[in-house]
Design an enzyme around this catalytic site. Sequence first.
Site, PDB file in Angstrom:
ATOM      1  N   GLY A 177       0.773  -1.236   0.000  1.00 23.62           N
ATOM      2  CA  GLY A 177       0.000   0.000   0.000  1.00 23.62           C
ATOM      3  C   GLY A 177       0.800   1.280   0.000  1.00 23.62           C
ATOM      4  O   GLY A 177       0.226   2.375   0.069  1.00 23.62           O
ATOM      5  N   TRP A 198       2.440   2.859  -2.395  1.00 18.70           N
ATOM      6  CA  TRP A 198       2.175   3.763  -3.514  1.00 18.70           C
ATOM      7  C   TRP A 198       0.852   4.498  -3.311  1.00 18.70           C
ATOM      8  O   TRP A 198       0.744   5.689  -3.613  1.00 18.70           O
ATOM      9  CB  TRP A 198       2.179   2.987  -4.826  1.00 18.70           C
ATOM     10  CG  TRP A 198       3.567   2.705  -5.344  1.00 18.70           C
ATOM     11  CD1 TRP A 198       4.712   2.573  -4.597  1.00 18.70           C
ATOM     12  CD2 TRP A 198       3.962   2.531  -6.699  1.00 18.70           C
ATOM     13  NE1 TRP A 198       5.779   2.320  -5.415  1.00 18.70           N
ATOM     14  CE2 TRP A 198       5.356   2.287  -6.707  1.00 18.70           C
ATOM     15  CE3 TRP A 198       3.276   2.540  -7.902  1.00 18.70           C
ATOM     16  CZ2 TRP A 198       6.071   2.078  -7.885  1.00 18.70           C
ATOM     17  CZ3 TRP A 198       3.984   2.312  -9.096  1.00 18.70           C
ATOM     18  CH2 TRP A 198       5.377   2.091  -9.079  1.00 18.70           C
ATOM     19  N   ASP A 244      -5.556  -5.786  -5.621  1.00 19.72           N
ATOM     20  CA  ASP A 244      -4.519  -6.783  -5.380  1.00 19.72           C
ATOM     21  C   ASP A 244      -5.182  -8.139  -5.196  1.00 19.72           C
ATOM     22  O   ASP A 244      -6.367  -8.226  -4.845  1.00 19.72           O
ATOM     23  CB  ASP A 244      -3.700  -6.425  -4.140  1.00 19.72           C
ATOM     24  CG  ASP A 244      -2.334  -7.092  -4.140  1.00 19.72           C
ATOM     25  OD1 ASP A 244      -1.342  -6.408  -4.464  1.00 19.72           O
ATOM     26  OD2 ASP A 244      -2.247  -8.301  -3.849  1.00 19.72           O
ATOM     27  N   ASP A 258      -8.259 -10.067  -9.320  1.00 22.63           N
ATOM     28  CA  ASP A 258      -7.244 -10.539 -10.249  1.00 22.63           C
ATOM     29  C   ASP A 258      -7.406  -9.715 -11.518  1.00 22.63           C
ATOM     30  O   ASP A 258      -8.366  -9.904 -12.271  1.00 22.63           O
ATOM     31  CB  ASP A 258      -7.443 -12.035 -10.534  1.00 22.63           C
ATOM     32  CG  ASP A 258      -6.396 -12.582 -11.496  1.00 22.63           C
ATOM     33  OD1 ASP A 258      -5.561 -11.792 -11.998  1.00 22.63           O
ATOM     34  OD2 ASP A 258      -6.421 -13.801 -11.750  1.00 22.63           O
ATOM     35  N   ASP A 318       3.533  -1.583  -9.376  1.00 24.81           N
ATOM     36  CA  ASP A 318       4.831  -1.950  -8.820  1.00 24.81           C
ATOM     37  C   ASP A 318       4.909  -3.465  -8.675  1.00 24.81           C
ATOM     38  O   ASP A 318       5.656  -3.993  -7.855  1.00 24.81           O
ATOM     39  CB  ASP A 318       5.018  -1.264  -7.459  1.00 24.81           C
ATOM     40  CG  ASP A 318       6.443  -1.398  -6.925  1.00 24.81           C
ATOM     41  OD1 ASP A 318       7.379  -1.405  -7.739  1.00 24.81           O
ATOM     42  OD2 ASP A 318       6.607  -1.508  -5.695  1.00 24.81           O
ATOM     43  N   LYS A 377       6.887  -0.981 -13.029  1.00 20.97           N
ATOM     44  CA  LYS A 377       8.223  -1.516 -12.792  1.00 20.97           C
ATOM     45  C   LYS A 377       8.527  -2.613 -13.797  1.00 20.97           C
ATOM     46  O   LYS A 377       7.678  -3.451 -14.078  1.00 20.97           O
ATOM     47  CB  LYS A 377       8.317  -2.079 -11.375  1.00 20.97           C
ATOM     48  CG  LYS A 377       9.649  -2.764 -11.065  1.00 20.97           C
ATOM     49  CD  LYS A 377       9.798  -3.082  -9.592  1.00 20.97           C
ATOM     50  CE  LYS A 377       8.839  -4.140  -9.118  1.00 20.97           C
ATOM     51  NZ  LYS A 377       8.985  -4.429  -7.682  1.00 20.97           N
TER      52      LYS A 377
END
Length: 253
Positions: free
Chosen positions: A87, A89, A114, A130, A154, A194
């Site tokens: 959490g 970000w 998530d 998902d 990320d 990322k």
Amino acid sequence: MGKKPGERVRKSSGRGARDLKVRVKSAKGRKLSSTLWLERQLNDPYVARARREGFRGRAAYKIMELDDKYGFLKPGARVVDLGCAPGGWCQVAVPRVNALGERSGKQGRIIGVDLQEVDPIPGAEIYQLDFLSDGADDQVKAWLGGEADVVMSDMAASSSGHKGTDHLRIVALVEAAAQLAFDVLSPGGTFVAKVLAGGAEDSLQVMLKKNFEKVVNVKPPASRSDSSEKFVVALGYRGRADEAAEGPADGEG
């Protein structure tokens, strides 16, 4: 009086401070790699800063530094954080987009998704989802009440222990995140994710350059120097290039 998560903090000069490196002794049953990881964590200034400033991890400073440079977390922005656990970000984004409405002006929205449960974050709406499932893009837009201004990720795939395999996995994950971004972003929007340097991300770069005005690859200062991670920041979403290029079918239009 303490600083709020996400608030810009003046750096200390550090004068008079002593650099005391913590050494971790090996313990029975603990692998050398685990001992080295623990030692690195204890000596990481970003880990200490995150603990001091109330962030859930050092990764918070990566998105903070990226936003300081490219300015995509604007007041009023609607943000989707894919793979948001733990959490950090979201914590950074809340004050920057004014998600709590604590300042005058536009108030933003933050949707964090998530696979696992994430502890609540004031100002962010957290859902278990998902994002690879059918209809995930429509579900995200429904929660958001429209299109997003920023999609950020990320995420990292589970490690297999094989560098090449892990690289391919994370590139595939980022490409899937980009596809969702294409479906939920509004024109002019931003995608941040990322990736791991390694060469297999060429297809991702091509895809992003077709759909965004500007694509940059950057390694923020908070990213460890010995890590192969970097971040791609795609600015100015112009819409799906493949759809725009197709045009009307024969006999239509």
